[in-house]
Design a protein around this motif. Structure first.
Motif, PDB file in Angstrom:
ATOM      1  N   ASN A 179      38.234 -13.518  45.584  1.00 41.09           N
ATOM      2  CA  ASN A 179      39.784 -14.041  45.283  1.00 41.09           C
ATOM      3  C   ASN A 179      39.988 -15.029  46.365  1.00 41.09           C
ATOM      4  O   ASN A 179      40.996 -15.909  45.961  1.00 41.09           O
ATOM      5  N   ILE A 180      39.573 -15.013  47.441  1.00 37.80           N
ATOM      6  CA  ILE A 180      40.159 -16.062  48.396  1.00 37.80           C
ATOM      7  C   ILE A 180      39.413 -17.514  47.960  1.00 37.80           C
ATOM      8  O   ILE A 180      40.035 -18.352  48.155  1.00 37.80           O
ATOM      9  N   GLN A 181      38.074 -17.267  47.652  1.00 40.63           N
ATOM     10  CA  GLN A 181      37.516 -18.729  47.260  1.00 40.63           C
ATOM     11  C   GLN A 181      38.157 -19.371  45.996  1.00 40.63           C
ATOM     12  O   GLN A 181      38.483 -20.374  45.948  1.00 40.63           O
ATOM     13  N   TRP A 182      38.668 -18.371  45.062  1.00 46.18           N
ATOM     14  CA  TRP A 182      39.503 -19.016  43.872  1.00 46.18           C
ATOM     15  C   TRP A 182      40.686 -19.684  44.417  1.00 46.18           C
ATOM     16  O   TRP A 182      41.178 -20.697  44.005  1.00 46.18           O
ATOM     17  N   LEU A 183      41.459 -18.665  45.393  1.00 48.96           N
ATOM     18  CA  LEU A 183      42.672 -19.656  46.058  1.00 48.96           C
ATOM     19  C   LEU A 183      42.495 -20.650  46.669  1.00 48.96           C
ATOM     20  O   LEU A 183      43.159 -21.782  46.269  1.00 48.96           O
ATOM     21  N   MET A 184      41.152 -20.913  47.390  1.00 50.39           N
ATOM     22  CA  MET A 184      41.081 -21.940  48.090  1.00 50.39           C
ATOM     23  C   MET A 184      40.565 -23.099  47.076  1.00 50.39           C
ATOM     24  O   MET A 184      41.157 -24.213  47.527  1.00 50.39           O
ATOM     25  N   ASP A 185      39.996 -22.902  46.095  1.00 51.93           N
ATOM     26  CA  ASP A 185      39.622 -23.738  45.132  1.00 51.93           C
ATOM     27  C   ASP A 185      40.911 -24.357  44.432  1.00 51.93           C
ATOM     28  O   ASP A 185      41.052 -25.613  44.184  1.00 51.93           O
ATOM     29  N   ARG A 186      41.658 -23.372  44.058  1.00 54.79           N
ATOM     30  CA  ARG A 186      42.893 -23.863  43.219  1.00 54.79           C
ATOM     31  C   ARG A 186      43.844 -25.094  44.010  1.00 54.79           C
ATOM     32  O   ARG A 186      44.281 -25.655  43.606  1.00 54.79           O
ATOM     33  N   GLU A 187      43.954 -24.475  45.483  1.00 51.96           N
ATOM     34  CA  GLU A 187      44.616 -25.276  46.244  1.00 51.96           C
ATOM     35  C   GLU A 187      44.067 -26.315  47.049  1.00 51.96           C
ATOM     36  O   GLU A 187      44.663 -27.041  47.839  1.00 51.96           O
ATOM     37  N   GLY A 188      42.870 -26.495  46.865  1.00 49.53           N
ATOM     38  CA  GLY A 188      42.134 -27.495  47.429  1.00 49.53           C
ATOM     39  C   GLY A 188      41.902 -27.416  48.926  1.00 49.53           C
ATOM     40  O   GLY A 188      41.969 -28.222  49.615  1.00 49.53           O
TER      41      GLY A 188
END
Lengths: 343, 343, 343, 343
Positions: free
Chosen positions: D85-94
């Motif tokens: 989930n955290i990686q997903w968030l980081m990817d989404r927000e760059g």
């Protein structure tokens, strides 16, 4: 009611606490609105102002400086200066009263706007030097005394370790309150104030007495102190006791004179601006908050032309007219009291 | 004149400055001699005393504590207690007057010695809580307020970072002056004092208002505050609001109650003894020095049975008789003024 | 063992803590005796000294100054100066070692006494400026940085309220550590140090950048900083950038130059002696106490000619020979690190 | 680069200085962007974050608390917790890297996110107790020691005036650094730390030795200290040495025990939260600023899984893996050094 606030003149710890006290009293108790004029009367005569909200004053009781900015602008000058322009602006913006937080000059200007133009003004006295006669103490003064006292505490250890005479210059252009209180708190061996000219011979005598008792002399001098040897011409023209151009403060004049006369190595410290900036003491925060709250109460009592003051433990109002014009000098008995501890 | 000095009761910043002020005024201005009684009235009734020289008071204005020591001994008790024994001792030693520096209890005892036995006494009021009605402020109070205010400043950042409610307990057994001033200086959201019982419902309402404005609530409570839910029986018997034995202070009672009722994580801090020890503020040093000097002047005016007090900016004398017996409580208007800033 | 202690050179917070640490370590752990030489090497070459007891060092960890006094006397001069006289005195008094607490000059003199005369010496580095390369930090430095930082905090509010540029001069004749650390701690917009000459053009550029971001510029300058425009002749001869005799510090030169070039009202504050007197910070008390204890341990290990230093979290010993001679300047990377925050 | 910042765990003076240092280094030197996660890992797992601009960090070096808020949330829990989930968030927000500023727990969680999920993390160690072995000192510790030392200074005068024993409890759950340093700085007569259990007999012996030398005993105790008489069951179950339920801290246990055994009136003070809030010392501001700048430099060197630390005078990076897991306890030689000064 819509209240305009301005802060004017030199920095003074507690300005923000006054602003916070006024705004919270007004918003919470009376549903008032507030605007702040930027940089004192400049914001009035240049029509530079902004709304102050409750959020803007959050946490302000402990902060130094003023969120409104300050300047030494005269409200009778400038394109939009003078009572008529100011009244026009107040009418346009629906401002009911201007609360001026400032010293002798600011308050006198406010009084003239009221006297000559019927401008609804109220005053909050601001003087780090404590030189306004209408109030027992003014906010900022306690902080300045505390800072000067801490400086004396620090200088004393160096004086003692080296057997030196230390001369500390504190603020006080016309009155010696900061020197008197910090000197008494710090155990100074001589306190020199504008109200009490002392000859260099007398100062040297005090210094030598201290040395005879085996101690390192500590002299506190207010910036406005003059030696009788320094004629008025000298001091106003910026000449020192020996007719040389004065650079630095009176401490820079005294230290070499003391060293020359006593043979005791002497050092000057000019405390300067750190006395008037930064966090106020608890005493000043309470006083400033109460003054800010009281001036808004006075507005709702429509006491135009008045200012708020401290008398004993109470906040009172007094006509600005009466309050300005006379200097709160150190009385003879207070100097005599302190003088017992000299030498 | 030969003057006996004693300090009695709890510690209070400025005691040493009083002693220094008295000794320097006496020695330098009047050629007096001084003896110090050790540990308050204990030194009188156990005849334990020593000469105080000018050298002994060197540098004392800034130091906390008392070089004379202190105790809670009653001068009417003990082998050499009571007016007759004390008079005998004074006669033997040539002591002209006993200057008692202490609180309500000490001053009342001094008054009785004067009333009942004609003992020449003078008083200097000492109360960290500021609970003596005869003086505008007493030395030590400003220092306690300053320390409490600095604690509030520190707690606030933690409260804000964690979204917590912080409850700080400060001194004030019977009156709420320290809580009132430090709470106002520190921007507390509720100030709870002995003079103004507040229900837990009211406190919870204030706390929730603060939270609604997005801030972390900060409550300052005087040690003597009680919830109406705590009957007198409870508080005197040391039971808490739920009839459990009370350990810790009132803050330890309030914090869990607030947390329970509001769901806001709440923490108690009991400031305790650090409020009454250590270096006095400049304000307290000046006040204490002046009181010490004034009491010696009063001795030379032979104003037996009097004590020195601060009124406005002046040091006055007043009969101990009048000065004791009534508590300097926080007046309703001062609490109302502060209450505007709550919630 | 009988140990002679002396403190030499300028005042430095922590000197008394070193003395206390040494005396307690020696008396309690080793049964040592101590003598103190009055006023540094003067006490040695004039044979002015006294026994130091455990009682004498009571409460000393928090006090500023030095109970031994200080001077800048050279031990090779004077009637009883030089290794032979000093050895004679040590033999007569049974003094096993002289512990010299002082700066570069004092330590170099101690080293020469050891090298040339075999005098058993040990050193404790004392430099408020932190300019000795052999130790990570020296006691007194942390206190000076703290005082300078508090001054910056106070000046900042005044700068912001008035839209002024404030120039604060701190200590640092040859190295800029106090300016670097206090400037970084206080958020200064330019830090000027002796190791890094900057042209007035560069300084003006930084100041203008700050103004462009809507802030009031704050410049911290070490007393030893020079503008490249000030030739060496100027600075040593006490001429300012415009060939006028220099009075006051470098801040008094910079503030008018900045005002002239930027049109921003600028004010100078020279912090002076308050940086080197008074109560040490907790950090300095711990460091000084540990150094004092360590030098006595080194004496019992007979490490003559060594001095104690801080390396990481450990107290080490190092040859005075190696320790003196090279200045602890601010490395380029530390200045570059700080410079990111400029402008 | 886009950098996410979070602060986690208990309050600690210097958090805001770390944030400011990181943001200024990133924006000025590298053109980075910053987002702040609200309340530590909670902001990550609840996707609550906001951009941080240069303006947001203005003036932050001197303020206590954290503008990001804090909590004790575990990033592996909650709806959007765990590496995926955290990686997903980081990817989404760059977001390129998450910089976690926190203690042992926070850093260990960060390390697991990196080890188990390849999440790019960097750490900044935050521990008021100074209990992380990877760094010589952590920011906040110096401030806590300074506050505790000032409390000791204040308590001492009261102890001396009343002939009392004062017991001060300071922070330190597992390690005694704050007690050790403040006790040494304040001249405590006994320092009690978790690493060094002492019997009540030993403590009583120290206290009596102090009394014999005519002084008032001052005991500093870390909150995590236990008497051997308190079995582990007692201390974990919250029972005191006499099997009564423990309320208050260890000081509340010790003071009555000491009074009972020695007959010396004894008082406990529990310093509590004021040690971890409010303005950082200059030392902590410099350290925190440097750590914040260094962690951004480490990000640009792509040193994932590392944390920044202080070694001597240098900021280094070290694997979080190595840095966590071992406690920075007070070594035996440091306690022995301090113990010389006991009694």
């Amino acid at each position: 009611m819509k209240i305009g606030l301005l802060t004017s003149g030199g920095d003074c710890p507690g300005l923000n606490a006054v602003i916070r006290g006024a705004v919270l009293e007004g918003i919470i108790e009376h549903g008032d609105e507030f605007v702040g004029f930027r940089d004192g009367w400049r914001g009035v005569v240049e029509r530079d102002y902004f709304p102050i909200t409750r959020h803007d004053v959050r946490g302000l009781s402990k902060t130094g400086g003023t969120i409104l900015g300050s300047s030494r602008t005269n409200p009778f000058e400038g394109e939009f200066g003078g009572p008529d322009n100011i009244q026009w602006l107040m009418d346009r913006e629906g401002i009911d009263v201007i609360v001026a937080i400032g010293g002798e000059g600011t308050l006198t200007a406010a009084r003239r706007l009221y006297d000559e133009g019927g401008i609804k003004v109220l005053g909050v006295p601001k003087t780090i030097d404590n030189d306004l006669a209408a109030t027992d103490y003014s906010f900022g003064f306690d902080t300045a005394v505390q800072i000067a006292t801490e400086a004396i505490d620090r200088l004393r250890t160096t004086a003692d370790s080296h057997g030196r005479c230390m001369v500390l210059e504190v603020m006080g252009r016309h009155v010696g309150w900061i020197a008197l209180h910090s000197g008494m708190a710090g155990g100074a061996h001589a306190i020199l104030i504008p109200e009490q000219p002392q000859s260099i011979d007398q100062i040297v005598e005090w210094v030598l007495q201290v040395r005879e008792r085996g101690r390192a002399p500590l002299v506190v001098v207010a910036e406005g102190f003059t030696l009788p040897e320094m004629t008025e011409a000298h001091s106003t023209k910026g000449l020192d006791a020996f007719n040389r151009p004065r650079l630095g403060g009176i401490a820079d004049v005294l230290a070499p004179l003391i060293e020359e006369r006593t043979g005791i190595e002497s050092r000057a410290t000019v405390l300067g601006h750190i006395q008037r900036g930064g966090e106020p003491t608890a005493y000043d925060r309470v006083l400033a908050t109460r003054l800010g709250m009281a001036v808004v109460k006075a507005a709702h009592r429509e006491e135009w032309g008045q200012m708020v003051t401290l008398r004993g433990t109470d906040i009172k109002t007094v006509s600005i007219h009466e309050a300005t014009g006379s200097l709160n000098t150190v009385p003879q008995e207070r100097y005599d009291e302190a003088k017992v501890l000299f030498g």
